[in-house]
Design a protein around this motif. Structure first.
Motif, PDB file in Angstrom:
ATOM      1  N   ALA A  29       0.834  -1.202   0.000  1.00  0.00           N
ATOM      2  CA  ALA A  29       0.000   0.000   0.000  1.00  0.00           C
ATOM      3  C   ALA A  29       0.874   1.259   0.000  1.00  0.00           C
ATOM      4  O   ALA A  29       0.553   2.255  -0.653  1.00  0.00           O
ATOM      5  N   THR A  30       1.985   1.200   0.724  1.00  0.00           N
ATOM      6  CA  THR A  30       2.909   2.338   0.756  1.00  0.00           C
ATOM      7  C   THR A  30       3.480   2.595  -0.633  1.00  0.00           C
ATOM      8  O   THR A  30       3.549   3.745  -1.091  1.00  0.00           O
ATOM      9  N   ASP A  31       3.878   1.531  -1.338  1.00  0.00           N
ATOM     10  CA  ASP A  31       4.434   1.718  -2.679  1.00  0.00           C
ATOM     11  C   ASP A  31       3.370   2.205  -3.666  1.00  0.00           C
ATOM     12  O   ASP A  31       3.667   3.002  -4.556  1.00  0.00           O
ATOM     13  N   ASP A  32       2.133   1.739  -3.520  1.00  0.00           N
ATOM     14  CA  ASP A  32       1.057   2.258  -4.371  1.00  0.00           C
ATOM     15  C   ASP A  32       0.866   3.760  -4.134  1.00  0.00           C
ATOM     16  O   ASP A  32       0.681   4.540  -5.073  1.00  0.00           O
ATOM     17  N   THR A  33       0.909   4.146  -2.862  1.00  0.00           N
ATOM     18  CA  THR A  33       0.779   5.563  -2.518  1.00  0.00           C
ATOM     19  C   THR A  33       1.909   6.375  -3.138  1.00  0.00           C
ATOM     20  O   THR A  33       1.686   7.433  -3.746  1.00  0.00           O
ATOM     21  N   LEU A  34       3.124   5.866  -3.014  1.00  0.00           N
ATOM     22  CA  LEU A  34       4.281   6.571  -3.574  1.00  0.00           C
ATOM     23  C   LEU A  34       4.216   6.616  -5.098  1.00  0.00           C
ATOM     24  O   LEU A  34       4.612   7.610  -5.710  1.00  0.00           O
ATOM     25  N   CYS A  35       3.709   5.546  -5.723  1.00  0.00           N
ATOM     26  CA  CYS A  35       3.537   5.553  -7.176  1.00  0.00           C
ATOM     27  C   CYS A  35       2.677   6.737  -7.608  1.00  0.00           C
ATOM     28  O   CYS A  35       3.013   7.450  -8.558  1.00  0.00           O
ATOM     29  N   GLN A  36       1.559   6.935  -6.912  1.00  0.00           N
ATOM     30  CA  GLN A  36       0.687   8.053  -7.276  1.00  0.00           C
ATOM     31  C   GLN A  36       1.365   9.390  -6.981  1.00  0.00           C
ATOM     32  O   GLN A  36       1.353  10.301  -7.822  1.00  0.00           O
ATOM     33  N   LEU A  37       1.961   9.527  -5.810  1.00  0.00           N
ATOM     34  CA  LEU A  37       2.577  10.806  -5.427  1.00  0.00           C
ATOM     35  C   LEU A  37       3.723  11.183  -6.360  1.00  0.00           C
ATOM     36  O   LEU A  37       3.810  12.318  -6.833  1.00  0.00           O
ATOM     37  N   VAL A  38       4.602  10.218  -6.628  1.00  0.00           N
ATOM     38  CA  VAL A  38       5.754  10.489  -7.497  1.00  0.00           C
ATOM     39  C   VAL A  38       5.296  10.610  -8.949  1.00  0.00           C
ATOM     40  O   VAL A  38       5.727  11.499  -9.684  1.00  0.00           O
ATOM     41  N   GLY A  39       4.393   9.709  -9.351  1.00  0.00           N
ATOM     42  CA  GLY A  39       3.897   9.735 -10.727  1.00  0.00           C
ATOM     43  C   GLY A  39       3.211  11.038 -11.070  1.00  0.00           C
ATOM     44  O   GLY A  39       3.325  11.548 -12.192  1.00  0.00           O
ATOM     45  N   GLN A  40       2.503  11.625 -10.100  1.00  0.00           N
ATOM     46  CA  GLN A  40       1.789  12.884 -10.314  1.00  0.00           C
ATOM     47  C   GLN A  40       2.620  14.104  -9.896  1.00  0.00           C
ATOM     48  O   GLN A  40       2.092  15.213  -9.771  1.00  0.00           O
ATOM     49  N   THR A  96      13.871 -11.126   8.788  1.00  0.00           N
ATOM     50  CA  THR A  96      14.663  -9.959   9.174  1.00  0.00           C
ATOM     51  C   THR A  96      16.035  -9.906   8.490  1.00  0.00           C
ATOM     52  O   THR A  96      16.733  -8.902   8.598  1.00  0.00           O
ATOM     53  N   GLY A  97      16.405 -10.958   7.766  1.00  0.00           N
ATOM     54  CA  GLY A  97      17.656 -10.940   7.008  1.00  0.00           C
ATOM     55  C   GLY A  97      17.469 -10.543   5.556  1.00  0.00           C
ATOM     56  O   GLY A  97      18.435 -10.523   4.780  1.00  0.00           O
ATOM     57  N   VAL A  98      16.231 -10.214   5.175  1.00  0.00           N
ATOM     58  CA  VAL A  98      15.922  -9.836   3.786  1.00  0.00           C
ATOM     59  C   VAL A  98      15.587  -8.346   3.744  1.00  0.00           C
ATOM     60  O   VAL A  98      14.645  -7.898   4.395  1.00  0.00           O
ATOM     61  N   LEU A  99      16.366  -7.596   2.973  1.00  0.00           N
ATOM     62  CA  LEU A  99      16.109  -6.166   2.805  1.00  0.00           C
ATOM     63  C   LEU A  99      15.381  -5.941   1.480  1.00  0.00           C
ATOM     64  O   LEU A  99      15.835  -6.391   0.430  1.00  0.00           O
ATOM     65  N   ASN A 100      14.255  -5.251   1.550  1.00  0.00           N
ATOM     66  CA  ASN A 100      13.507  -4.873   0.351  1.00  0.00           C
ATOM     67  C   ASN A 100      13.785  -3.406   0.053  1.00  0.00           C
ATOM     68  O   ASN A 100      13.817  -2.567   0.960  1.00  0.00           O
ATOM     69  N   ILE A 101      13.989  -3.115  -1.220  1.00  0.00           N
ATOM     70  CA  ILE A 101      14.198  -1.738  -1.658  1.00  0.00           C
ATOM     71  C   ILE A 101      13.220  -1.448  -2.786  1.00  0.00           C
ATOM     72  O   ILE A 101      13.077  -2.242  -3.710  1.00  0.00           O
ATOM     73  N   SER A 102      12.565  -0.293  -2.703  1.00  0.00           N
ATOM     74  CA  SER A 102      11.697   0.175  -3.781  1.00  0.00           C
ATOM     75  C   SER A 102      12.276   1.474  -4.333  1.00  0.00           C
ATOM     76  O   SER A 102      12.597   2.386  -3.570  1.00  0.00           O
ATOM     77  N   ILE A 103      12.413   1.537  -5.659  1.00  0.00           N
ATOM     78  CA  ILE A 103      12.773   2.779  -6.347  1.00  0.00           C
ATOM     79  C   ILE A 103      11.511   3.249  -7.054  1.00  0.00           C
ATOM     80  O   ILE A 103      10.964   2.528  -7.885  1.00  0.00           O
ATOM     81  N   VAL A 104      11.042   4.449  -6.711  1.00  0.00           N
ATOM     82  CA  VAL A 104       9.792   4.954  -7.289  1.00  0.00           C
ATOM     83  C   VAL A 104      10.106   6.180  -8.149  1.00  0.00           C
ATOM     84  O   VAL A 104      10.640   7.185  -7.652  1.00  0.00           O
ATOM     85  N   LEU A 105       9.771   6.078  -9.444  1.00  0.00           N
ATOM     86  CA  LEU A 105      10.065   7.126 -10.421  1.00  0.00           C
ATOM     87  C   LEU A 105       8.792   7.537 -11.149  1.00  0.00           C
ATOM     88  O   LEU A 105       7.826   6.766 -11.226  1.00  0.00           O
ATOM     89  N   SER A 106       8.804   8.743 -11.709  1.00  0.00           N
ATOM     90  CA  SER A 106       7.678   9.232 -12.505  1.00  0.00           C
ATOM     91  C   SER A 106       7.960   9.037 -13.985  1.00  0.00           C
ATOM     92  O   SER A 106       9.093   9.184 -14.436  1.00  0.00           O
ATOM     93  N   GLU A 107       6.888   8.716 -14.731  1.00  0.00           N
ATOM     94  CA  GLU A 107       7.013   8.623 -16.181  1.00  0.00           C
ATOM     95  C   GLU A 107       6.514   9.891 -16.884  1.00  0.00           C
ATOM     96  O   GLU A 107       6.425   9.913 -18.110  1.00  0.00           O
ATOM     97  N   GLN A 108       6.230  10.935 -16.128  1.00  0.00           N
ATOM     98  CA  GLN A 108       5.686  12.143 -16.762  1.00  0.00           C
ATOM     99  C   GLN A 108       6.697  12.791 -17.703  1.00  0.00           C
ATOM    100  O   GLN A 108       6.348  13.238 -18.791  1.00  0.00           O
ATOM    101  N   ALA A 109       7.957  12.867 -17.294  1.00  0.00           N
ATOM    102  CA  ALA A 109       8.973  13.503 -18.133  1.00  0.00           C
ATOM    103  C   ALA A 109       9.507  12.548 -19.190  1.00  0.00           C
ATOM    104  O   ALA A 109       9.806  12.954 -20.312  1.00  0.00           O
TER     105      ALA A 109
END
Length: 277
Positions: A29-40, A96-109
């Motif tokens: 849900a956090t990544d979906d939120t960031l997708c909208q915020l960054v995307g817009q 706890t030994g697995v690190l997840n990383i999300s990179i969130v970018l916009s496609e507007q530009a």
């Protein structure tokens, strides 16, 4: 360095400690939120770190397994909580030994192709582990869980898998990095889940035949002293090199309202997916 990683401003949202005992559904849900915020363009490009203990994230195809309810009971008996994610792929073990990383970018530009999205994450991982960068390869590791053409491995042993989520002109490229612990033990857990969920039945979809020995963690492959915490520190240092500014920001009040909307949606979808057939 990949040009998509070079940004004037990076927002960094570190949840490697705060999310540890929460459901991975909150992370999606956090990544979906960031997708909208960054995307817009309501937020700068964002990198988020997150860790969840004792969870198995199932893919869309996994919930169609003929005996998936029995398979989930196996996971629960071993202390793992199963959920279904909203991006592609198959079952993945988190702890706890697995690190997840999300990179969130916009496609507007500029549009970001699927392969270009994967390449951004591969470049970041190689920058994170310069001592092993020339050994890291991206190709499908047969016998691993959640296999894909951008599996990351060293000498044929997979330590990471990448997926993508696209929403409202935002792209979240997500990776799980097995940093600590035994990659083979995680793979054996997922192997047992599939064995019980399939019970030898023929299915239209070809589920992976898991061979635990083809998976390992970076502490097993690169440096025994590597920890999730040290990798998060490395990531922060890299971001300061890549950007003019790094904003260490959790969600603001108005962003939390949007997060609540996406969390409700993810929770409802997960409950529907996991209903007994």
């Amino acid at each position: 360095m990949n040009r998509f990683l070079q940004q004037p401003i990076w927002r960094f949202y570190d949840q490697s400690i705060s999310m540890k005992y929460n459901s991975p559904l909150e992370s999606f849900a956090t990544d979906d939120t960031l997708c909208q915020l960054v995307g817009q363009l309501q937020s700068p490009p964002t990198i988020r770190t997150w860790v969840h203990d004792a969870a198995v994230v199932l893919g869309i195809q996994d919930h169609r397994l003929p005996y998936v309810q029995q398979g989930m009971k196996v996971l629960e008996a071993r202390g793992y909580h199963p959920i279904v994610r909203n991006s592609g792929g198959l079952a993945v073990a988190l702890d706890t030994g697995v690190l997840n990383i999300s990179i969130v970018l916009s496609e507007q530009a500029e549009a970001l192709s699927i392969d270009a999205g994967y390449d951004v994450m591969v470049a970041l991982v190689k920058a994170l582990f310069p001592e092993a960068a020339d050994k890291i390869e991206a190709y499908e590791i047969v016998g691993s869980y959640c296999p894909g053409s951008y599996d990351l491995s060293i000498q044929g042993k997979k330590f990471a898998g990448i997926s993508q989520r696209r929403l409202r002109q935002g792209v979240a490229v997500q990776i799980y990095l097995c940093i600590e612990g035994s990659g083979a033990k995680r793979a054996a857990l997922i192997r047992d889940f599939y064995e019980v969920s399939l019970q030898g039945e023929e299915t239209k979809f070809a589920y992976p035949q898991i061979v635990p020995s083809v998976m390992a963690s970076l502490s097993e492959l690169v440096d025994a002293s590597l920890t999730v915490d040290t990798v998060v520190i490395r990531l922060q240092q890299i971001l300061h090199d890549l950007a003019h500014e790094v904003h260490m920001e959790p969600f603001h009040d108005e962003e939390l309202t949007l997060y609540s909307f996406y969390l409700q949606r993810v929770l409802q979808r997960n409950a529907k997916m996991l209903e007994p057939k």
